[in-house]
Design a protein around this motif. Structure first.
Motif, PDB file in Angstrom:
ATOM      1  N   SER A   1      35.888 -17.823  40.766  1.00  8.40           N
ATOM      2  CA  SER A   1      35.063 -17.892  39.570  1.00  8.40           C
ATOM      3  C   SER A   1      35.868 -17.433  38.358  1.00  8.40           C
ATOM      4  N   PRO A   2      36.100 -18.306  37.367  1.00 10.02           N
ATOM      5  CA  PRO A   2      36.777 -17.864  36.141  1.00 10.02           C
ATOM      6  C   PRO A   2      35.864 -16.925  35.366  1.00 10.02           C
ATOM      7  N   VAL A   3      36.417 -15.809  34.894  1.00  8.61           N
ATOM      8  CA  VAL A   3      35.586 -14.769  34.276  1.00  8.61           C
ATOM      9  C   VAL A   3      36.248 -14.202  33.028  1.00  8.61           C
ATOM     10  N   GLY A   4      35.387 -13.626  32.181  1.00  8.14           N
ATOM     11  CA  GLY A   4      35.838 -12.892  31.009  1.00  8.14           C
ATOM     12  C   GLY A   4      35.539 -11.420  31.176  1.00  8.14           C
ATOM     13  N   PRO A   5      35.608 -10.635  30.095  1.00  7.58           N
ATOM     14  CA  PRO A   5      35.345  -9.195  30.173  1.00  7.58           C
ATOM     15  C   PRO A   5      33.929  -8.916  30.664  1.00  7.58           C
ATOM     16  N   TYR A   6      33.802  -7.944  31.564  1.00  6.90           N
ATOM     17  CA  TYR A   6      32.506  -7.617  32.163  1.00  6.90           C
ATOM     18  C   TYR A   6      31.666  -6.762  31.222  1.00  6.90           C
ATOM     19  N   PHE A   7      32.264  -5.709  30.682  1.00  2.00           N
ATOM     20  CA  PHE A   7      31.597  -4.856  29.701  1.00  2.00           C
ATOM     21  C   PHE A   7      32.477  -4.793  28.455  1.00  2.00           C
ATOM     22  N   PRO A   8      32.256  -5.687  27.483  1.00  2.00           N
ATOM     23  CA  PRO A   8      33.096  -5.661  26.273  1.00  2.00           C
ATOM     24  C   PRO A   8      32.624  -4.620  25.260  1.00  2.00           C
ATOM     25  N   ARG A   9      32.116  -3.487  25.741  1.00  2.00           N
ATOM     26  CA  ARG A   9      31.587  -2.433  24.883  1.00  2.00           C
ATOM     27  C   ARG A   9      31.474  -1.159  25.715  1.00  2.00           C
ATOM     28  N   THR A  10      31.086  -0.063  25.075  1.00  6.47           N
ATOM     29  CA  THR A  10      30.824   1.162  25.824  1.00  6.47           C
ATOM     30  C   THR A  10      29.505   1.011  26.589  1.00  6.47           C
ATOM     31  N   VAL A  11      29.302   1.861  27.597  1.00  2.33           N
ATOM     32  CA  VAL A  11      28.090   1.765  28.413  1.00  2.33           C
ATOM     33  C   VAL A  11      27.295   3.067  28.353  1.00  2.33           C
ATOM     34  N   ARG A  12      25.974   2.915  28.494  1.00  5.31           N
ATOM     35  CA  ARG A  12      25.042   4.034  28.516  1.00  5.31           C
ATOM     36  C   ARG A  12      24.562   4.214  29.948  1.00  5.31           C
ATOM     37  N   LEU A  13      24.628   5.446  30.439  1.00 10.71           N
ATOM     38  CA  LEU A  13      24.298   5.730  31.834  1.00 10.71           C
ATOM     39  C   LEU A  13      23.035   6.572  31.942  1.00 10.71           C
ATOM     40  N   LEU A  14      22.323   6.360  33.037  1.00  8.07           N
ATOM     41  CA  LEU A  14      21.206   7.218  33.413  1.00  8.07           C
ATOM     42  C   LEU A  14      21.567   7.890  34.730  1.00  8.07           C
ATOM     43  N   ALA A  15      21.650   9.211  34.728  1.00 12.12           N
ATOM     44  CA  ALA A  15      21.978   9.961  35.942  1.00 12.12           C
ATOM     45  C   ALA A  15      20.733  10.021  36.828  1.00 12.12           C
ATOM     46  N   ASN A  16      20.823   9.389  37.987  1.00  8.92           N
ATOM     47  CA  ASN A  16      19.674   9.265  38.878  1.00  8.92           C
ATOM     48  C   ASN A  16      19.574  10.487  39.789  1.00  8.92           C
ATOM     49  N   THR A  17      18.513  11.252  39.614  1.00  4.47           N
ATOM     50  CA  THR A  17      18.310  12.467  40.417  1.00  4.47           C
ATOM     51  C   THR A  17      17.351  12.230  41.579  1.00  4.47           C
ATOM     52  N   ASP A  18      16.828  11.012  41.713  1.00  2.00           N
ATOM     53  CA  ASP A  18      15.812  10.724  42.734  1.00  2.00           C
ATOM     54  C   ASP A  18      16.326   9.886  43.886  1.00  2.00           C
ATOM     55  N   GLU A  19      17.234   8.950  43.601  1.00  3.09           N
ATOM     56  CA  GLU A  19      17.732   8.029  44.623  1.00  3.09           C
ATOM     57  C   GLU A  19      19.239   8.198  44.757  1.00  3.09           C
ATOM     58  N   VAL A  20      19.766   7.840  45.921  1.00  5.55           N
ATOM     59  CA  VAL A  20      21.197   7.984  46.163  1.00  5.55           C
ATOM     60  C   VAL A  20      21.789   6.646  46.586  1.00  5.55           C
ATOM     61  N   ARG A  21      23.059   6.468  46.264  1.00  9.78           N
ATOM     62  CA  ARG A  21      23.776   5.257  46.661  1.00  9.78           C
ATOM     63  C   ARG A  21      24.349   5.389  48.070  1.00  9.78           C
ATOM     64  N   ALA A  22      24.845   6.571  48.373  1.00 11.85           N
ATOM     65  CA  ALA A  22      25.496   6.808  49.665  1.00 11.85           C
ATOM     66  C   ALA A  22      25.321   8.276  50.033  1.00 11.85           C
ATOM     67  N   TRP A  23      25.577   8.602  51.290  1.00 10.50           N
ATOM     68  CA  TRP A  23      25.356   9.959  51.778  1.00 10.50           C
ATOM     69  C   TRP A  23      26.348  10.257  52.897  1.00 10.50           C
ATOM     70  N   PRO A  24      26.552  11.535  53.214  1.00  6.55           N
ATOM     71  CA  PRO A  24      27.513  11.897  54.265  1.00  6.55           C
ATOM     72  C   PRO A  24      27.143  11.258  55.599  1.00  6.55           C
ATOM     73  N   GLY A  25      28.131  10.696  56.258  1.00 11.50           N
ATOM     74  CA  GLY A  25      27.907  10.042  57.538  1.00 11.50           C
ATOM     75  C   GLY A  25      27.429   8.616  57.409  1.00 11.50           C
ATOM     76  N   GLY A  26      27.260   8.127  56.175  1.00  5.91           N
ATOM     77  CA  GLY A  26      26.802   6.763  55.950  1.00  5.91           C
ATOM     78  C   GLY A  26      27.953   5.788  55.804  1.00  5.91           C
ATOM     79  N   VAL A  27      27.719   4.732  55.011  1.00  7.72           N
ATOM     80  CA  VAL A  27      28.716   3.667  54.893  1.00  7.72           C
ATOM     81  C   VAL A  27      29.094   3.406  53.430  1.00  7.72           C
ATOM     82  N   GLY A  28      28.960   4.416  52.586  1.00  9.72           N
ATOM     83  CA  GLY A  28      29.286   4.241  51.177  1.00  9.72           C
ATOM     84  C   GLY A  28      30.738   3.928  50.911  1.00  9.72           C
ATOM     85  N   ASN A  29      31.611   4.270  51.848  1.00 10.41           N
ATOM     86  CA  ASN A  29      33.039   4.018  51.681  1.00 10.41           C
ATOM     87  C   ASN A  29      33.467   2.655  52.209  1.00 10.41           C
TER      88      ASN A  29
END
Length: 361
Positions: A169-197
């Motif tokens: 897929s031919p592509v251009g810049p993904y984020f051509p600007r700064t980004v604003r983040l929300l720190a999620n304190t309720d849900e997790v992406r990965a955890w010890p013993g899981g498959v996040g890696n």
């Protein structure tokens, strides 16, 4: 009897009779346009790997009971091809992607494959569709290898049939600007013993809803936290970097360690290598918590923060929402319109120079 492995010398090629028109690079939304051809290599436990095939891009034929459709037996990679000033096309550290694909596929019991031979097949696919590699700096040809379990069997054992396939897929810049983040304190992406890696499709689908919720609130990505201490792990699908003055007064570039939770990004590894070559400040892979980040912001010790990955390369962070408070992250105090902080920009520029063959790796 030894079963056949992938053999690039047996690759066959069927070219499209309806070549697609090339788009203006400015029209290239990320991941929405695809080239003329794709690579497919099938495996069965009985016969091993079949001959690789390059054929016109199109739908796959797959049984409704396939492992991938029922149990998410799927892993993938993201890599890019770049056109240098002399017109040649280069891949960036592709063996790293092959290694990670092999590691991820072993985790979900997909068959072993010859990494070097598979890479040779990918290179031939890129050569076949090299007219789609953009000429402009900052643009590239995104390469998406996929590895899926295709056996039609609902028994939860392992898939005795599999498919490696690759499209471009031919592509251009993904984020051509700064980004604003929300720190999620309720849900997790990965955890010890899981498959996040591991780069598994099943890691990405659960993040879609919380990510869309964040976008509705006016933010771009989630800053994933873990545990009661709010350990800072990743941002969206990117590795996360902080450049600050640590509590001892020393400048430090820090990112989370490869502790089984963090995906070992190729861009992550490359940026760490570049920063260490500079030898101008500490470069650390260690755990950092969100309260530490807030304290650094309040004490004016946080200099900049950015995400890094194949798709975006580097993107600077301007805001983090944490516990109902928007914290402003410095980008470039000398330039209020800056898209990158000084360290993020320097790392990005040096990495792009390597990717576009302007300087050696």
């Amino acid at each position: 009897m030894t079963l056949p492995t992938i053999d690039a010398s047996k690759l066959t090629k069927t070219l499209t009779t309806a070549p697609k028109p090339l788009l203006d690079p400015k029209q290239l939304d990320f991941g929405k346009n695809f080239t003329d051809h794709m690579l497919c290599i099938r495996f069965t436990e009985e016969h091993g790997w079949e001959a690789p095939e390059i054929k016109p891009y199109g739908p796959l034929q797959i049984d409704p009971a396939a492992f991938v459709l029922n149990y998410s037996v799927e892993t993938f990679e993201g890599m890019k091809a770049y056109r240098a000033a002399d017109g040649t096309v280069n891949l960036f550290r592709p063996s790293k992607n092959m290694q990670r694909l092999a590691t991820s596929s072993q985790r979900i019991m997909l068959p072993e494959f010859d990494q070097d031979q598979f890479l040779e097949c990918i290179k031939e696919l890129v050569r076949t569709d090299d007219r789609f590699v953009p000429d402009e700096h900052g643009y590239s040809l995104y390469i998406r290898p996929n590895f899926i379990g295709t056996e039609p069997n609902l028994n939860l054992k392992y898939s005795r049939e599999a498919l490696l396939y690759v499209y471009l897929s031919p592509v251009g810049p993904y984020f051509p600007r700064t980004v604003r983040l929300l720190a999620n304190t309720d849900e997790v992406r990965a955890w010890p013993g899981g498959v996040g890696n591991f780069k598994l499709g099943g890691n990405y689908a659960p993040a879609l809803r919380p990510t869309m919720d964040v976008v509705k609130r006016g933010y771009d990505q989630i800053l994933w936290l873990l545990g009661d201490d709010h350990y800072v792990t990743e941002v969206g699908t990117m590795n996360f970097f902080i450049f600050w003055i640590d509590e001892s007064g020393a400048k430090e570039l820090v990112t989370a360690p490869l502790d089984g939770i963090i995906l070992p990004g190729v861009t992550r590894d490359s940026l760490l290598e570049l920063a260490r070559q500079w030898g101008e400040f500490k470069v650390s892979e260690r755990k950092v918590t969100m309260p530490e980040v807030v304290r650094a912001i309040n004490e004016n010790r946080l200099l900049e923060a950015f995400g890094a990955g194949t798709a975006c390369v580097v993107c600077s962070v301007s805001t983090i929402l944490y516990n109902s408070t928007d914290y402003v992250v410095p980008v470039d105090p000398s330039n209020p319109d800056a898209v990158f902080g000084p360290v993020a920009r320097r790392l990005r520029d040096e990495l792009l120079d390597i990717q576009y063959a302007k300087k050696p790796l």
